[in-house]
Write a protein that holds these residues in place. Structure first.
Motif, mmCIF file in Angstrom:
data_model
loop_
_atom_site.group_PDB
_atom_site.id
_atom_site.type_symbol
_atom_site.label_atom_id
_atom_site.label_comp_id
_atom_site.label_asym_id
_atom_site.label_seq_id
_atom_site.Cartn_x
_atom_site.Cartn_y
_atom_site.Cartn_z
ATOM 1 N N ILE A 26 32.343 117.834 -12.021
ATOM 2 C CA ILE A 26 31.542 117.382 -10.880
ATOM 3 C C ILE A 26 32.298 117.701 -9.578
ATOM 4 N N VAL A 27 33.610 117.494 -9.588
ATOM 5 C CA VAL A 27 34.434 117.812 -8.411
ATOM 6 C C VAL A 27 34.366 119.315 -8.102
ATOM 7 N N LYS A 28 34.506 120.116 -9.147
ATOM 8 C CA LYS A 28 34.501 121.574 -8.952
ATOM 9 C C LYS A 28 33.162 122.055 -8.390
ATOM 10 N N HIS A 29 32.068 121.555 -8.973
ATOM 11 C CA HIS A 29 30.751 121.986 -8.507
ATOM 12 C C HIS A 29 30.452 121.484 -7.104
ATOM 13 N N GLY A 30 30.898 120.262 -6.797
ATOM 14 C CA GLY A 30 30.732 119.729 -5.450
ATOM 15 C C GLY A 30 31.497 120.580 -4.454
ATOM 16 N N ALA A 31 32.681 121.022 -4.864
ATOM 17 C CA ALA A 31 33.509 121.860 -3.985
ATOM 18 C C ALA A 31 32.827 123.213 -3.751
ATOM 19 N N LEU A 32 32.307 123.805 -4.815
ATOM 20 C CA LEU A 32 31.608 125.091 -4.699
ATOM 21 C C LEU A 32 30.454 124.979 -3.702
ATOM 22 N N LEU A 33 29.732 123.887 -3.827
ATOM 23 C CA LEU A 33 28.565 123.654 -2.978
ATOM 24 C C LEU A 33 28.949 123.544 -1.505
ATOM 25 N N HIS A 34 30.162 123.002 -1.260
ATOM 26 C CA HIS A 34 30.601 122.797 0.116
ATOM 27 C C HIS A 34 31.535 123.910 0.588
ATOM 28 N N GLY A 35 31.793 124.884 -0.265
ATOM 29 C CA GLY A 35 32.743 125.919 0.114
ATOM 30 C C GLY A 35 34.150 125.370 0.259
ATOM 31 N N ALA A 36 34.472 124.357 -0.569
ATOM 32 C CA ALA A 36 35.820 123.782 -0.527
ATOM 33 C C ALA A 36 36.636 124.311 -1.711
ATOM 34 N N ARG A 37 37.955 124.136 -1.612
ATOM 35 C CA ARG A 37 38.844 124.578 -2.687
ATOM 36 C C ARG A 37 39.556 123.382 -3.276
ATOM 37 N N VAL A 38 39.740 123.399 -4.582
ATOM 38 C CA VAL A 38 40.460 122.301 -5.230
ATOM 39 C C VAL A 38 41.719 122.873 -5.871
ATOM 40 N N THR A 39 42.867 122.264 -5.569
ATOM 41 C CA THR A 39 44.102 122.742 -6.184
ATOM 42 C C THR A 39 44.740 121.619 -6.988
ATOM 43 N N VAL A 40 45.469 122.022 -8.029
ATOM 44 C CA VAL A 40 46.166 121.033 -8.837
ATOM 45 C C VAL A 40 47.634 121.425 -8.980
ATOM 46 N N ASP A 41 48.452 120.406 -8.832
ATOM 47 C CA ASP A 41 49.889 120.607 -8.910
ATOM 48 C C ASP A 41 50.391 119.426 -9.746
ATOM 49 N N SER A 42 50.997 119.730 -10.891
ATOM 50 C CA SER A 42 51.300 118.612 -11.770
ATOM 51 C C SER A 42 52.512 118.878 -12.637
ATOM 52 N N GLU A 43 53.213 117.797 -12.944
ATOM 53 C CA GLU A 43 54.357 117.916 -13.840
ATOM 54 C C GLU A 43 54.282 116.789 -14.869
ATOM 55 N N PRO A 44 54.224 117.166 -16.158
ATOM 56 C CA PRO A 44 54.125 116.134 -17.198
ATOM 57 C C PRO A 44 55.246 115.108 -17.066
ATOM 58 N N GLY A 45 54.860 113.838 -17.187
ATOM 59 C CA GLY A 45 55.845 112.761 -17.111
ATOM 60 C C GLY A 45 56.185 112.356 -15.689
#
Ligand code: ADP
Length: 252
Positions: free
Chosen positions: A224-243
């Motif tokens: 839902i976040v990805k599609h909402g972003a597409l609709l608004h021309g926004a970009r979603v980034t993820v930065d993560s480290e387990p633990g």
């Protein structure tokens, strides 16, 4: 041409969604596979709780449950029914993003004020998990579809609470940057292994299925976040480290 009659009966709004998937994708084979997979996933996700509900109810109906076990059975039926409601709501949100969103009015939305609202709505849930949630930033106006922006920010923040640890923190920041408005959500939770980071935006994708289900997840929140972003021309980034934790940013 749906393969699963269940989809059309229980969930009529699925067809426009599948149709929309068709239009967006040029590669026909890929589309056919995706449709098959999504349709099969939806069927499976709906059938699992329904099977439990009807199973528990049938045993109760037949008087096969000892009186002292009735509260336990009712609780299970209630939980599975809640699960179904969340799932259907998420599927509807997702299909609306493909279908009606064009008709929804854009308006000036203060992303900081909206994020504050989301944070306060999530406070009880965070409190129950012993997770501290806070927000910083400054007012920033963005012209978009309020309800969808709300769902996007909510889903990211809810995940930051859900996949956190007791004593953990969630820090939300909303405001303007040189590149434009941004909402950033950092948590001190379980993190996401590198090989999963691309895939978490796929429909029904979960890093750990039982872990997600335990937390009431449907696997649809981030799509839902990805599609909402597409609709608004926004970009979603993820930065993560387990633990260590995860930071998800929506750049408008
Ligand atoms: P779900 O309903 O399962 O939470 P989402 O689409 O919202 O589905 O997220 C997909 C998967 O990504 C989740 O099942 C979880 O494994 C992972 N995930 C999402 N956000 C986070 C986070 N902040 N920290 C750790 N894992 C996350």
């Amino acid at each position: 041409d749906l393969e699963h009659p269940l989809d059309n009966e229980i969930y009529p709004e699925l067809s426009p969604l599948l149709q929309a998937m068709d239009e967006q994708n040029k590669a026909k084979d890929a589309v056919a596979n995706m449709r098959k997979e999504f349709s099969a996933n939806v069927s499976h996700e709906l059938k699992t709780p329904l099977t439990s509900i009807s199973g528990y109810a049938e045993i109760m109906k037949n008087g096969m449950v000892r009186p002292q076990d009735i509260p336990n059975f009712s609780e299970r039926i209630y939980k599975e029914a809640r699960r179904l409601i969340t799932l259907v709501e998420d599927i509807i949100k997702l299909s609306r993003l493909d279908e009606e969103s064009v008709e929804l009015e854009k308006e000036d939305v203060d992303l900081y004020a909206l994020s504050r609202e989301v944070v306060s709505r999530l406070s009880p849930q965070a409190g129950a998990k012993n997770v501290q949630i806070m927000i910083e930033g400054e007012s920033v106006t963005y012209h978009g579809i309020r309800q969808i922006l709300d769902e996007m920010i909510y889903n990211v923040c809810e995940n930051a609470v859900k996949y956190n640890v007791s004593g953990g923190q969630v820090s939300v920041w909303a405001g303007n940057t040189l590149e434009g408005p941004k909402v950033s959500v950092s948590d001190t939770g379980i993190g996401i292994p590198k090989e999963h980071q691309e895939r978490i935006f796929e429909r029904f994708y979960r890093v750990d299925k039982s872990h997600s289900k335990e937390r009431g997840g449907t696997g649809l929140g981030l799509s839902i976040v990805k599609h909402g972003a597409l609709l608004h021309g926004a970009r979603v980034t993820v930065d993560s480290e387990p633990g260590k934790g995860t930071r998800i940013e929506i750049k408008f």
